[in-house]
Design an enzyme around this catalytic site. Structure first.
Site, PDB file in Angstrom:
ATOM      1  N   ASP A  43    -101.599   8.778 -18.547  1.00  0.00           N
ATOM      2  CA  ASP A  43    -100.942   9.381 -17.437  1.00  0.00           C
ATOM      3  C   ASP A  43     -99.786   8.709 -17.010  1.00  0.00           C
ATOM      4  OD1 ASP A  43    -103.454  11.029 -17.726  1.00  0.00           O
ATOM      5  OD2 ASP A  43    -104.337   9.865 -16.154  1.00  0.00           O
ATOM      6  N   ASP A  62    -100.455   3.505 -22.463  1.00  0.00           N
ATOM      7  CA  ASP A  62    -101.246   4.372 -21.266  1.00  0.00           C
ATOM      8  C   ASP A  62    -101.242   5.568 -21.594  1.00  0.00           C
ATOM      9  OD1 ASP A  62    -102.301   4.361 -18.444  1.00  0.00           O
ATOM     10  OD2 ASP A  62    -100.096   5.231 -18.098  1.00  0.00           O
TER      11      ASP A  62
END
Length: 209
Positions: free
Chosen positions: A36, A34
């Site tokens: 953020d 991922d």
């Protein structure tokens, strides 16, 4: 792939960008991350490249995969685009800064996929439970198809259970949850990633691929 306004959009709400020229043989496992909250500090809906700060300890993880010829793939939900908070242009600038900061630490990403579909979105982006939006596995499966990956040996690192569920549903081997707890999801093993010893465990898993 159709491009819109110069952006690598496979469809209105799906960004698919090859960010390295490395050619990988078919059947390689991958490291999925991922963005953020996992690679960079989560600031809510990041739209300012000047505010991007990497999380401690993540660049060496990516570098370890680079050294071993393991594709590194970012898979990120971007509902801020769907909601109209910012556009693909701001996403491109922030993402470019993330990759720039990683490169300064000798860490490189090979592909970036971003999903802007969301039920609270506008126009063509207003899609509930889109197959590309995590926890659905669409972005991981798309990367697997494009790069000929062995998903069954691949790993994922994220900061939300949706990341782990996407990994489980894509058939990945294992996941690490930033700032989270260890658990299992349908037999899918999730390890915490909170301190140096957890990072070392992840590094060991990467080295064994």
């Amino acid at each position: 792939m159709a491009e819109s306004e110069g952006f690598p959009l496979a469809e209105p709400g799906l960004w698919v960008e090859r960010t390295s020229a490395t050619n990988f043989p078919d059947g390689r496992p991958a490291l999925f991350l991922d963005r953020d909250g996992t690679i960079n500090v989560d600031t809510g809906y990041p739209d300012d490249p000047a505010a991007v700060v990497l999380r401690d300890g993540i660049a060496p993880v990516i570098e370890a995969a680079n050294v071993r010829g393991i594709p590194v793939i970012v898979v990120t939900n971007q509902s801020g685009i769907a909601r109209g908070y910012f556009g693909w242009d701001a996403f491109a600038r922030v993402n470019g800064r993330v990759l720039e900061l990683l490169a300064e630490q000798n860490a490189f990403v090979d592909m970036v996929l971003a999903c802007a579909y969301h039920e609270a979105g506008r126009g063509a982006l207003a899609v509930a439970d889109h197959p590309m939006r995590k926890p659905n596995p669409g972005m991981l499966l798309e990367a697997g198809r494009r790069l000929g990956l062995d998903l069954s040996r691949s790993l994922i690192v994220g900061d939300k259970l949706a990341d782990m569920e996407a990994g489980q549903r894509a058939g990945l081997a294992r996941g690490w949850l930033a700032d989270g707890e260890g658990s299992t999801i349908g037999g899918f093993s999730v390890s915490p990633l909170r301190g140096a010893h957890h990072v070392e465990e992840l590094l060991t898993a990467i080295r064994s691929l």
